[in-house]
Design a protein around this motif. Structure first.
Motif, PDB file in Angstrom:
ATOM      1  N   ARG A  94      22.457 -41.275  14.571  1.00  0.00           N
ATOM      2  CA  ARG A  94      22.290 -41.948  13.250  1.00  0.00           C
ATOM      3  C   ARG A  94      23.221 -43.003  12.871  1.00  0.00           C
ATOM      4  O   ARG A  94      23.588 -43.373  11.588  1.00  0.00           O
ATOM      5  N   ASP A 178      13.551 -50.158  18.667  1.00  0.00           N
ATOM      6  CA  ASP A 178      13.578 -50.305  17.374  1.00  0.00           C
ATOM      7  C   ASP A 178      12.252 -50.561  16.702  1.00  0.00           C
ATOM      8  O   ASP A 178      11.382 -50.155  15.784  1.00  0.00           O
ATOM      9  N   HIS A 181       9.522 -48.185  16.241  1.00  0.00           N
ATOM     10  CA  HIS A 181       9.661 -47.321  14.888  1.00  0.00           C
ATOM     11  C   HIS A 181       9.451 -48.340  13.757  1.00  0.00           C
ATOM     12  O   HIS A 181       8.935 -47.399  12.886  1.00  0.00           O
ATOM     13  N   GLU A 182       9.528 -49.422  13.851  1.00  0.00           N
ATOM     14  CA  GLU A 182       9.298 -50.180  12.703  1.00  0.00           C
ATOM     15  C   GLU A 182       7.970 -50.281  12.459  1.00  0.00           C
ATOM     16  O   GLU A 182       7.399 -50.288  11.374  1.00  0.00           O
ATOM     17  N   MET A 185       6.566 -47.296  10.840  1.00  0.00           N
ATOM     18  CA  MET A 185       7.182 -47.175   9.701  1.00  0.00           C
ATOM     19  C   MET A 185       6.027 -48.000   8.606  1.00  0.00           C
ATOM     20  O   MET A 185       5.539 -47.763   7.717  1.00  0.00           O
ATOM     21  N   SER A 190       5.717 -40.828   8.424  1.00  0.00           N
ATOM     22  CA  SER A 190       6.608 -40.058   7.862  1.00  0.00           C
ATOM     23  C   SER A 190       7.554 -39.984   8.980  1.00  0.00           C
ATOM     24  O   SER A 190       7.367 -39.968  10.175  1.00  0.00           O
ATOM     25  N   PRO A 191       8.983 -39.753   8.692  1.00  0.00           N
ATOM     26  CA  PRO A 191      10.224 -39.403   9.811  1.00  0.00           C
ATOM     27  C   PRO A 191       9.596 -38.183  10.570  1.00  0.00           C
ATOM     28  O   PRO A 191       9.816 -38.477  11.850  1.00  0.00           O
ATOM     29  N   TRP A 192       9.126 -37.443  10.123  1.00  0.00           N
ATOM     30  CA  TRP A 192       8.311 -36.392  10.760  1.00  0.00           C
ATOM     31  C   TRP A 192       7.489 -36.548  11.734  1.00  0.00           C
ATOM     32  O   TRP A 192       7.582 -36.352  13.036  1.00  0.00           O
ATOM     33  N   GLN A 193       6.813 -37.284  11.502  1.00  0.00           N
ATOM     34  CA  GLN A 193       5.559 -37.854  12.296  1.00  0.00           C
ATOM     35  C   GLN A 193       6.238 -38.848  13.314  1.00  0.00           C
ATOM     36  O   GLN A 193       5.972 -38.675  14.565  1.00  0.00           O
ATOM     37  N   ARG A 194       7.042 -39.714  12.821  1.00  0.00           N
ATOM     38  CA  ARG A 194       7.624 -40.511  13.790  1.00  0.00           C
ATOM     39  C   ARG A 194       8.372 -39.651  14.909  1.00  0.00           C
ATOM     40  O   ARG A 194       8.268 -39.984  16.186  1.00  0.00           O
ATOM     41  N   PHE A 195       8.789 -38.729  14.839  1.00  0.00           N
ATOM     42  CA  PHE A 195       9.826 -37.842  15.520  1.00  0.00           C
ATOM     43  C   PHE A 195       8.739 -37.157  16.685  1.00  0.00           C
ATOM     44  O   PHE A 195       8.985 -37.279  17.966  1.00  0.00           O
ATOM     45  N   THR A 199       9.222 -40.407  19.057  1.00  0.00           N
ATOM     46  CA  THR A 199      10.451 -40.052  19.853  1.00  0.00           C
ATOM     47  C   THR A 199      10.232 -39.109  20.944  1.00  0.00           C
ATOM     48  O   THR A 199      10.789 -39.579  22.012  1.00  0.00           O
TER      49      THR A 199
END
Lengths: 290, 438
Positions: A94, A178, A181-182, A185, A190-195, A199
């Motif tokens: 981060r 990146d 991820h962009e 978004m 959501s961050p959770w879904q992205r993970f 990821t």
């Protein structure tokens, strides 16, 4: 013609590595295979005994038990250090201040000699005069209690390995563009879904590498366990298979039986690796364009 | 120098064999001199040896001697590997648990034949211990004398205990003067002694005694003093002998019921725990051998003394152990090796070992220097000799005792931890040990 020349050049370039693999991997395996058919106490003459050692090892319940103990050890250590390593990597990536320093700190235990760390931890965990008991203010026999010995040894092992795992995950995370991820978004993930959806799947090659190398290393764990709990620990609860092989070869001086055990471990590890290879081969995504 | 079976401890493997340089350069050595290497496990004696070999090289300019120290904890794991790999030193120390296999394997020079003229000048017990197949397999280098009791003077005085006359008895509490003394000498953090109500065994700050799974300092002597045995004349284990089991039961009770000794959790995997507690002023009576005399002399910051071994129902029966310097039969430097061995077996050669109090030489004529050194330090060492008794229990013997002891130690650990009942544990330990002897 030219192709043959290329082949020759390739082999020439590979020669040093091939020599290394031959001298330090293939040859020792062959020697161990030969030793497995002999009775030898390191001092006297070697005598050929055929499959006697195999029979003796098969009849020795302690060897099977040590395999089960090792499997249990792997089952505790691998998930713990993988999850913790991934969490550490996510935090490090981060870009918070001091991340670089933390990265170094995390890796330090991994670059130290496991034996030295084991000795150090055995002081920390000592029942009398141990640092940990002094800290919590009560006497706990971390390494001498049959119930606590295994979790204590596993915890120390995880502690030494987390930095190494985090290092690889950290590199894997940086390799994810990146832009992916962009895009997610923008689509409202959501961050959770992205993970979970981006990821983790893109980390598969890293995860595969980390799991294969760590499972093999953990199956062969010896030095740290030996330093913390010599002689297989209380009631033999930390009698891991590498320790059993060491005991058989160097304390009992039954080299033949130790060789049989080593071969069994070798075959098991090859099998585990092949299974992992297959499992990941079907699920690994290397190409971001697909 | 101890014959305690090899303790698997990591520090050993950490320390690679520390190689001492081959003595100071002023020791003259001609060009083309032969170098003989000598492997030992004791730093103190290694220092004395280096001085001794400087003198040797002055008398034999064509031979240089290099002393290599391999730490005790690692010594007998590495030795067979180095013997097998042909990388062992020209001369090396061996203890009784390990010498039989090397002698039977033809790895050692027949000292009984080569140095027959010197044999009479060595401690008879050592010659007997290392004779096998009608000959002697090394030059007796050190002997431990008898086991004795180091005591903290202030502690025994405060408790009104006379350490010189303590008798333990497993069957007759009226005859047992040791246990009441040990309980008086054990204190918790509130200052209560172990014989007072409210004593807290979880917070001991001063131990009375060092009962533990320690072969040479503790259990061999307790078994012997109870009229038990560890090995039959043919070498098989006799741990289930009622007198043997009774002695073990007494020791286990000292740890787990009477709480006068450190817990097995502290001592099982750390053979030096008790010695360190004694040196830190946290233990009153510490039963051990001459091999710890220099450590106590250098490390104790309080007044201490040496009393005879505790007496049991059969009196004071001690294990007496020696160490030999053996010659490597596979080495091409045989003649030089024999000269070095002859030097180590001579009064002059061995005198260096005793003069600084490092260890008791097994060359009889060189022993007085050791006693004189300690007398000069104000320490009465007579308890290590005949003043401490004369009866003995045989030291471990046979080509596979080391294998047997590594097989039964984990079981004895459980017995001392109080998790395996003594009778059951003795049977298991005997079975495991005898299986390893085969």
């Amino acid at each position: 013609m030219r192709r043959r020349q290329e082949t020759r050049t390739a082999y020439l370039l590979l020669a040093p590595s091939l020599f290394g693999i031959g001298a330090f991997l293939v040859l020792p395996i062959l020697v161990v295979a030969v030793l497995a058919t002999q009775r030898w106490d390191l001092i006297g003459p070697r005598t050929f005994v055929g499959f006697d050692n195999v029979v003796a090892v098969a009849a020795d319940g302690r060897f099977v038990r040590s395999l089960l103990i090792t499997a249990g050890f792997v089952a505790i250590v691998i998930p713990a250090q993988t999850v913790l390593g991934l969490v550490a990597a996510l935090l490090l990536n981060r870009g918070l201040r001091g991340s670089a320093a933390f990265r170094v700190l995390y890796v330090l235990p991994w670059i130290c000699a496991p034996l030295a760390l084991g000795v150090m931890w055995s002081w920390v965990l000592a029942p009398t005069d141990g640092a940990l008991n002094a800290l919590i203010g009560r006497r706990v026999e971390w390494l001498a209690d049959p119930v606590l010995a295994m979790p204590s040894v596993a915890a120390v092992t995880v502690w030494t390995q987390v930095g190494y795992v985090a290092l690889f995950f950290s590199a894997g995370l940086r390799a994810i563009p990146d832009t992916v991820h962009e895009a997610a978004m923008l689509d409202g993930a959501s961050p959770w879904q992205r993970f979970w959806r981006i990821t983790l799947p893109l980390l598969r090659p890293t995860t595969f590498f980390v799991l294969v190398t760590q499972i093999i290393a953990t199956f062969q764990v010896f030095d740290s366990v030996y330093a913390l709990t010599p002689d297989g620990g209380p009631q033999g609860v930390t009698d891991v298979v590498a320790g059993r092989i060491y005991y058989e070869a160097f304390e009992q001086r039954a080299v033949g039986q130790a060789a049989v055990m080593a071969l069994v471990l070798f075959v098991l590890l090859v099998a585990v690796t092949v299974v992992q290879q297959r499992w990941f081969a079907r699920r690994t995504t290397y190409d971001l364009s697909t | 120098m101890r014959m305690r079976p090899l303790v698997a401890a990591a520090v050993a493997a950490l320390a690679l064999a520390a190689c001492s340089p081959a003595g100071p350069d002023e020791a003259p050595a001609g060009d083309g001199a032969t170098t003989v290497t000598v492997r030992v496990w004791d730093e103190q004696v290694a220092t004395a040896y280096e001085q001794s070999f400087d003198e040797f090289t002055r008398e034999n300019p064509d031979i240089r001697v290099q002393v290599n120290v391999v730490p005790w904890k690692d010594y007998f794991v590495r030795l067979p590997l180095d013997v097998a790999g042909g990388t062992v030193d020209d001369v090396y120390w061996i203890n009784s648990s390990n010498f039989g296999a090397l002698a039977d394997g033809g790895k050692l020079i027949d000292v009984g034949r080569e140095l027959a003229d010197q044999q009479g000048s060595w401690a008879p017990a050592a010659v007997e211990q290392y004779s096998r197949g009608g000959t002697l397999w090394g030059v007796p280098a050190l002997t431990d004398g008898r086991i004795a009791v180091y005591y903290n003077k202030a502690m025994v005085e405060a408790a009104g205990v006379d350490p010189e006359n303590l008798t333990w008895h497993p069957a007759d509490p009226a005859a047992d003067t040791f246990l009441p003394a040990a309980r008086k000498l054990t204190r918790d953090s509130a200052g209560r002694t172990a014989d007072q109500p409210g004593f807290d065994p979880g917070a001991i700050t001063q131990y009375g005694f060092n009962a533990a799974r320690d072969l040479q300092a503790i259990y061999y002597n307790f078994v012997g003093s109870n009229g038990g045995s560890i090995q039959a004349p043919d070498g098989t284990l006799t741990l289930t002998d009622p007198k043997t089991a009774e002695a073990f039961a007494y020791l286990v009770k000292l740890v787990n019921t009477d709480h006068v000794a450190p817990s097995a959790a502290d001592t099982n995997d750390n053979p030096d725990f008790s010695r360190d507690q004694f040196l830190q002023g946290k233990m009153a009576l510490f039963q051990s051998g001459t091999y710890n005399l220099k450590n106590v002399g250098d490390g104790a910051t309080f007044e201490w003394g040496v009393a005879p071994l505790l007496a049991g129902p059969q009196g004071r029966v001690s294990v007496v152990n020696s160490v030999i310097a053996a010659g490597n039969a596979d080495s091409p430097r045989r003649d030089a090796i024999l000269k070095v061995l002859r030097w180590l077996g001579s009064e002059d050669g061995a005198s260096y070992v005793g003069e600084e109090g490092a260890a008791l030489p097994a060359v009889t004529a060189a022993q007085q220097a050791y006693y004189d050194y300690w007398e000069g330090q104000g320490v009465d060492t007579t308890a290590f000799g005949d003043a401490g008794g004369t009866a003995t229990i045989p030291a471990p013997f046979g080509p596979k005792f080391e294998a047997a002891s590594t097989a039964f130690n984990p079981i004895l650990n459980e017995v001392f931890a109080g998790r395996t009942p003594v009778a059951e544990g003795m049977q298991q330990a005997q079975d495991a040990g005898n299986a390893a002897l085969r």
